[in-house]
Design an enzyme around this catalytic site. Structure first.
Site, PDB file in Angstrom:
ATOM      1  CB  SER A 145       0.421  50.297  47.948  1.00 28.54           C
ATOM      2  OG  SER A 145       1.051  51.305  47.190  1.00 28.54           O
ATOM      3  CE1 TYR A 158      -2.730  49.036  43.375  1.00 31.67           C
ATOM      4  CE2 TYR A 158      -1.680  50.954  44.357  1.00 31.67           C
ATOM      5  CZ  TYR A 158      -1.648  49.614  44.013  1.00 31.67           C
ATOM      6  OH  TYR A 158      -0.541  48.858  44.312  1.00 31.67           O
TER       7      TYR A 158
HETATM    8  P1  NAD Z   1       1.417  41.578  38.715  1.00 27.08           P
HETATM    9  O1  NAD Z   1       0.481  42.103  37.695  1.00 27.08           O
HETATM   10  O2  NAD Z   1       2.806  41.196  38.322  1.00 27.08           O
HETATM   11  O3  NAD Z   1       0.761  40.324  39.463  1.00 27.08           O
HETATM   12  C1  NAD Z   1      -0.569  40.329  39.905  1.00 27.08           C
HETATM   13  C2  NAD Z   1      -1.095  38.913  39.848  1.00 27.08           C
HETATM   14  O4  NAD Z   1      -2.437  38.929  40.390  1.00 27.08           O
HETATM   15  C3  NAD Z   1      -1.192  38.337  38.424  1.00 27.08           C
HETATM   16  O5  NAD Z   1      -0.586  37.054  38.367  1.00 27.08           O
HETATM   17  C4  NAD Z   1      -2.698  38.270  38.163  1.00 27.08           C
HETATM   18  O6  NAD Z   1      -3.071  37.181  37.325  1.00 27.08           O
HETATM   19  C5  NAD Z   1      -3.237  38.087  39.583  1.00 27.08           C
HETATM   20  N1  NAD Z   1      -4.655  38.458  39.695  1.00 27.08           N
HETATM   21  C6  NAD Z   1      -5.263  39.567  39.201  1.00 27.08           C
HETATM   22  N2  NAD Z   1      -6.580  39.521  39.483  1.00 27.08           N
HETATM   23  C7  NAD Z   1      -6.797  38.371  40.187  1.00 27.08           C
HETATM   24  C8  NAD Z   1      -7.945  37.775  40.756  1.00 27.08           C
HETATM   25  N3  NAD Z   1      -9.154  38.332  40.645  1.00 27.08           N
HETATM   26  N4  NAD Z   1      -7.798  36.601  41.422  1.00 27.08           N
HETATM   27  C9  NAD Z   1      -6.578  36.013  41.514  1.00 27.08           C
HETATM   28  N5  NAD Z   1      -5.456  36.533  40.979  1.00 27.08           N
HETATM   29  C10 NAD Z   1      -5.570  37.702  40.325  1.00 27.08           C
HETATM   30  O7  NAD Z   1       1.434  42.711  39.852  1.00 27.08           O
HETATM   31  P2  NAD Z   1       2.407  42.993  41.104  1.00 27.08           P
HETATM   32  O8  NAD Z   1       3.052  44.283  40.863  1.00 27.08           O
HETATM   33  O9  NAD Z   1       3.211  41.816  41.436  1.00 27.08           O
HETATM   34  O10 NAD Z   1       1.306  43.254  42.243  1.00 27.08           O
HETATM   35  C11 NAD Z   1       1.065  42.374  43.317  1.00 27.08           C
HETATM   36  C12 NAD Z   1       0.482  43.157  44.478  1.00 27.08           C
HETATM   37  O11 NAD Z   1       1.448  44.123  44.933  1.00 27.08           O
HETATM   38  C13 NAD Z   1      -0.781  43.949  44.148  1.00 27.08           C
HETATM   39  O12 NAD Z   1      -1.693  43.882  45.235  1.00 27.08           O
HETATM   40  C14 NAD Z   1      -0.264  45.358  43.975  1.00 27.08           C
HETATM   41  O13 NAD Z   1      -1.251  46.313  44.232  1.00 27.08           O
HETATM   42  C15 NAD Z   1       0.821  45.380  45.035  1.00 27.08           C
HETATM   43  N6  NAD Z   1       1.795  46.436  44.850  1.00 27.08           N
HETATM   44  C16 NAD Z   1       2.563  46.483  43.726  1.00 27.08           C
HETATM   45  C17 NAD Z   1       3.471  47.510  43.580  1.00 27.08           C
HETATM   46  C18 NAD Z   1       4.350  47.608  42.377  1.00 27.08           C
HETATM   47  O14 NAD Z   1       5.009  48.644  42.219  1.00 27.08           O
HETATM   48  N7  NAD Z   1       4.435  46.606  41.524  1.00 27.08           N
HETATM   49  C19 NAD Z   1       3.588  48.490  44.571  1.00 27.08           C
HETATM   50  C20 NAD Z   1       2.785  48.418  45.692  1.00 27.08           C
HETATM   51  C21 NAD Z   1       1.896  47.383  45.827  1.00 27.08           C
END
Ligand code: NAD
Length: 263
Positions: A145, A158
């Site tokens: 991130s 985080y």
């Molecule tokens: P999201 O909530 O849409 O998707 C996350 C997915 O991870 C979900 O399908 C959930 O069921 C799954 N999950 C959660 N815990 C789990 C576990 N223990 N085992 C297996 N699966 C699990 O979130 P997103 O925004 O798509 O995030 C995805 C990644 O991107 C994360 O690592 C997040 O930190 C990172 N990220 C997101 C953003 C943002 O702005 N959305 C920014 C930077 C980084």
């Protein structure tokens, strides 16, 4: 050719939703066989079914809790038994918790670390073992991130976990080199996914400001153009890392954030 993943086997964790789902779509579109691994097996099964139908690649949905070592190992065994190898891991599963340090529940801190840090370690370890055993090398891509490089209010767990993932990626790059394994980190800015939608009212409450102000000032205030990054942007970066032909690109990070945190 950039982004060439045709015929590869790619495991994407947390791919039933948000960024991971878009990565799976982009990889399938480019001809990779994809494994949709998620806690939510119903949604994962639906994604896997659709991708098979639309892109005519092999797909598999697995219920994987990335914090459970036995479950991670048995899923990875299953993938290799079925497809013969694993070429790409995108370690993406994640959660967010909003709380100030003094109010941060230790259980939530540990849970977040378990998923982001221990989950990335367990899935990388299991996949590296198979990549080494099969002598086919591989690419390990970790979802960091902007918070792998920057701090913000009310996200200490985080931010600490995402900083830690830089160490994992760099270590995999060093230890994987002898086995043709590369590892890189993606640093997205804010992307509108369920993870972000959920934190808008939580941040508004914690900071005592409106939800509009959270979006404008907290989430997009440091971008160069006030824009959200998209799932498509991040999936393109993942495809670039996964399909990079040589081992020149390893141990690195690429931030895609509309200019938030220019390095
Ligand atoms: P999201 O909530 O849409 O998707 C996350 C997915 O991870 C979900 O399908 C959930 O069921 C799954 N999950 C959660 N815990 C789990 C576990 N223990 N085992 C297996 N699966 C699990 O979130 P997103 O925004 O798509 O995030 C995805 C990644 O991107 C994360 O690592 C997040 O930190 C990172 N990220 C997101 C953003 C943002 O702005 N959305 C920014 C930077 C980084």
């Amino acid at each position: 050719m950039l982004g060439n993943v045709k015929g590869k086997v790619s495991l994407i964790t947390g791919s039933a939703s948000g960024i991971g789902k878009e990565v799976a779509i982009k990889f399938a579109e480019a001809g990779s066989n994809v494994v949709i691994a998620d806690l939510n097996i119903e949604a994962a099964t639906q994604v896997a079914g659709e991708l098979k139908k639309v892109y005519n690649v092999n797909t598999l949905a697995v219920k994987m809790d990335v914090t459970n070592e036995a479950e991670v190992n048995s899923c990875v065994d299953k993938i290799v038994n079925l497809f013969g190898k694993i070429d790409v891991l995108v370690s993406n599963a994640g959660i967010q918790t909003i709380a100030s340090i003094v109010d941060f529940p230790f259980e939530q801190w540990k849970k977040l670390f378990d998923i982001h840090v221990h989950g990335a370690f367990l899935t990388s370890k299991a996949c590296m073992k198979k990549m080494i055993e099969k002598k086919n090398g591989g690419k390990i891509i970790v979802m960091g991130s902007v918070h792998s490089f920057e701090a913000s209010l009310n996200k200490a767990a985080y931010i600490t976990a995402k900083h830690g993932l830089l160490g994992l990626v760099r270590s995999i790059a060093k230890e994987g080199a002898a086995h043709n394994i590369c590892s890189n980190l993606i640093g997205p800015g804010f992307v509108k996914t369920p993870l972000v939608e959920k934190q808008i009212p939580e941040q508004a409450k914690a900071l005592g400001i409106s939800e509009e102000e959270v979006v404008k000032k907290i989430m997009l205030g440091e971008t160069v153009d006030g824009q959200f990054t998209t799932t498509d942007d991040i999936a393109d970066v993942a495809l670039f890392f996964a399909g990079f032909e040589s081992n020149a690109l390893t141990g690195q990070s690429l931030i895609a954030s509309h200019g938030w945190h220019i390095q």
